[in-house]
Design a protein around this motif. Sequence first.
Motif, PDB file in Angstrom:
ATOM      1  N   VAL A 164      -8.214  19.713 -11.516  1.00  0.00           N
ATOM      2  CA  VAL A 164      -7.988  18.309 -11.679  1.00  0.00           C
ATOM      3  C   VAL A 164      -9.478  17.620 -11.104  1.00  0.00           C
ATOM      4  CG1 VAL A 164      -5.775  18.158  -9.987  1.00  0.00           C
ATOM      5  CG2 VAL A 164      -7.638  18.291  -8.786  1.00  0.00           C
ATOM      6  N   ALA A 165      -9.809  16.787 -11.909  1.00  0.00           N
ATOM      7  CA  ALA A 165     -10.693  15.637 -11.969  1.00  0.00           C
ATOM      8  C   ALA A 165     -11.243  15.108 -10.390  1.00  0.00           C
ATOM      9  CB  ALA A 165     -11.065  14.529 -12.260  1.00  0.00           C
ATOM     10  N   ALA A 166     -10.320  15.191  -9.621  1.00  0.00           N
ATOM     11  CA  ALA A 166     -10.362  14.698  -7.588  1.00  0.00           C
ATOM     12  C   ALA A 166      -9.044  14.439  -7.358  1.00  0.00           C
ATOM     13  CB  ALA A 166     -11.092  13.482  -8.033  1.00  0.00           C
ATOM     14  N   ALA A 167      -9.149  13.991  -6.041  1.00  0.00           N
ATOM     15  CA  ALA A 167      -8.157  13.738  -5.283  1.00  0.00           C
ATOM     16  C   ALA A 167      -7.867  13.027  -4.992  1.00  0.00           C
ATOM     17  CB  ALA A 167      -7.903  15.000  -4.375  1.00  0.00           C
ATOM     18  N   TYR A 187      -5.335  14.484 -12.380  1.00  0.00           N
ATOM     19  CA  TYR A 187      -5.124  15.024 -13.625  1.00  0.00           C
ATOM     20  C   TYR A 187      -6.257  16.971 -13.553  1.00  0.00           C
ATOM     21  CZ  TYR A 187      -2.262  11.127 -12.892  1.00  0.00           C
ATOM     22  OH  TYR A 187      -1.353  10.439 -12.622  1.00  0.00           O
ATOM     23  N   VAL A 188      -5.434  17.303 -14.903  1.00  0.00           N
ATOM     24  CA  VAL A 188      -6.808  18.106 -15.164  1.00  0.00           C
ATOM     25  C   VAL A 188      -7.405  17.397 -16.755  1.00  0.00           C
ATOM     26  CG1 VAL A 188      -7.154  20.454 -15.908  1.00  0.00           C
ATOM     27  CG2 VAL A 188      -5.972  20.150 -14.196  1.00  0.00           C
ATOM     28  N   TRP A 189      -8.757  16.810 -16.501  1.00  0.00           N
ATOM     29  CA  TRP A 189      -9.816  16.669 -18.008  1.00  0.00           C
ATOM     30  C   TRP A 189      -9.946  17.974 -19.007  1.00  0.00           C
ATOM     31  CZ3 TRP A 189      -8.056  13.290 -15.486  1.00  0.00           C
ATOM     32  CH2 TRP A 189      -7.768  11.658 -15.910  1.00  0.00           C
ATOM     33  N   ILE A 190      -9.439  17.906 -20.430  1.00  0.00           N
ATOM     34  CA  ILE A 190      -9.484  19.347 -21.241  1.00  0.00           C
ATOM     35  C   ILE A 190     -10.986  19.305 -20.888  1.00  0.00           C
ATOM     36  CG2 ILE A 190      -9.199  20.203 -23.199  1.00  0.00           C
ATOM     37  CD1 ILE A 190      -6.805  20.714 -21.748  1.00  0.00           C
ATOM     38  N   ARG A 191     -11.558  18.237 -21.098  1.00  0.00           N
ATOM     39  CA  ARG A 191     -12.642  18.625 -21.268  1.00  0.00           C
ATOM     40  C   ARG A 191     -13.841  19.259 -20.252  1.00  0.00           C
ATOM     41  NH1 ARG A 191     -13.563  13.729 -21.942  1.00  0.00           N
ATOM     42  NH2 ARG A 191     -13.864  13.584 -24.156  1.00  0.00           N
ATOM     43  N   ASP A 192     -13.325  18.542 -18.725  1.00  0.00           N
ATOM     44  CA  ASP A 192     -14.182  19.023 -17.724  1.00  0.00           C
ATOM     45  C   ASP A 192     -14.168  20.144 -17.117  1.00  0.00           C
ATOM     46  OD1 ASP A 192     -14.581  16.167 -17.617  1.00  0.00           O
ATOM     47  OD2 ASP A 192     -13.719  15.604 -15.571  1.00  0.00           O
ATOM     48  N   GLN A 193     -12.685  20.535 -17.641  1.00  0.00           N
ATOM     49  CA  GLN A 193     -12.047  21.757 -17.351  1.00  0.00           C
ATOM     50  C   GLN A 193     -12.843  22.816 -18.576  1.00  0.00           C
ATOM     51  OE1 GLN A 193      -8.477  23.701 -15.583  1.00  0.00           O
ATOM     52  NE2 GLN A 193     -10.139  24.817 -15.549  1.00  0.00           N
ATOM     53  N   CYS A 194     -13.798  23.156 -19.101  1.00  0.00           N
ATOM     54  CA  CYS A 194     -14.162  23.728 -20.333  1.00  0.00           C
ATOM     55  C   CYS A 194     -15.287  23.651 -19.763  1.00  0.00           C
ATOM     56  CB  CYS A 194     -13.640  23.279 -21.342  1.00  0.00           C
ATOM     57  SG  CYS A 194     -12.455  23.975 -22.168  1.00  0.00           S
TER      58      CYS A 194
END
Length: 419
Positions: free
Chosen positions: A236-239, A257-264
Amino acid sequence: MNDERYPAQVLREYALLADGERGAVVGPRGELCWMCAPLWDSDAIFASLIGGAGVYAVTPRERFVWSGAYEPGSLIWRSRWVTTPGIIECREALAFPGERGRAVLLRRIIARHGDARVQVVCDPRPGFGACRPRFRGAWEADGQGLWFRWTGAEKARPGHGLELELTVPAGEHHDLVLEIADRPPRGGPPDAGRAWHATEQAWGRAMPRLHTIADRDAHHAYAVMRGLTGAGGGMVAAATTSLPERSEADRNYDYRYVWIRDQCYAGLASAAAGAYPLLDDAVRFVGARLLEDGPHLKPAYTGTGGPVPEQRRLDLPGYPGGYDLAGSRVTHQFQLDSFGDALLLFAAADRHDRLDADGRRALRTAVAAVEERRRDPDAGIWELDDRAWTHSRLNCAAGLLAVGENAPSPPATRAASAR
């Protein structure tokens, strides 16, 4: 109603506790002022950070000066208060690694110098403050599908939730353990000493050896990203939600939530540092979303891979200068650049020989999606109006080039190269 004893503080004074499945935010008064349970995107049980009800605080009874620090290579936090009669510490953590439906909050009050005289308040409010559980017996309660069990506080009395005045003799410590679960407690409460030992050992196993120009910062960054990454691989991007980038700037988003871009990006950074577990997690989560959604890949998902809920207001005051939003409109957007990010991630994994059969199928799916949708207008990296954004197309070109460099050459090409 928010407990006015714990007003909002400047954001840099808060610390994050996380176990992979959820997180909690603790402030300089020892107040756990934000936590969603049982998962990252669940309703908050402590929402005082954005003006709602619910707090879990351990605070000195005398005047104090506060400081705090993380234990190296972990998200175990130590609040430290210098008071007139002595020095008090509170060691805090979410038991790690987290269990998907059950959180265990560990708090150890330490009388470092002189007796530790503290005021403890435990007031969980499920549903962003909508529900006040009734504690009973040995301090067990339930509310809105959650069950709570608080141990180490047998002398607490009802007040704002449960309240306890505690004195820890000099040189000793006292443990408090709060369990929060989506099912009734099974068996007896956890042993605090064993839970602390297991958490310390788990953090030690989770942390790789990194050799960078800033080892301490790199290890802390890795610990934060590991704490934000669940068993399914999603980071996730933040709590939190609704914290302002700048006061009254109208950029207050729900980042649980999980941003695809950030996860990559996290996976690429992990690959560069040789921290392969987070690389593997990123490949696993992004690959699974591609195999499920193909050319209709969403920009963001929940930590368990589900759709992000619609945006809504919570009817709370919000953090000063911020709002009270939950959910996101991003689920209705198309962001072409995400396919390029995925291809760059898969190429990095392939270079390190960490791309399995599912990863290769996801890679081919991403290539096909670029072919199918490369001319479609998209919202771009900043989630703006749908247009033919240059960055989106260049990002896909970069991803295609990266995976092409890793692809084996045809026999004729290899023979020509040999000549």
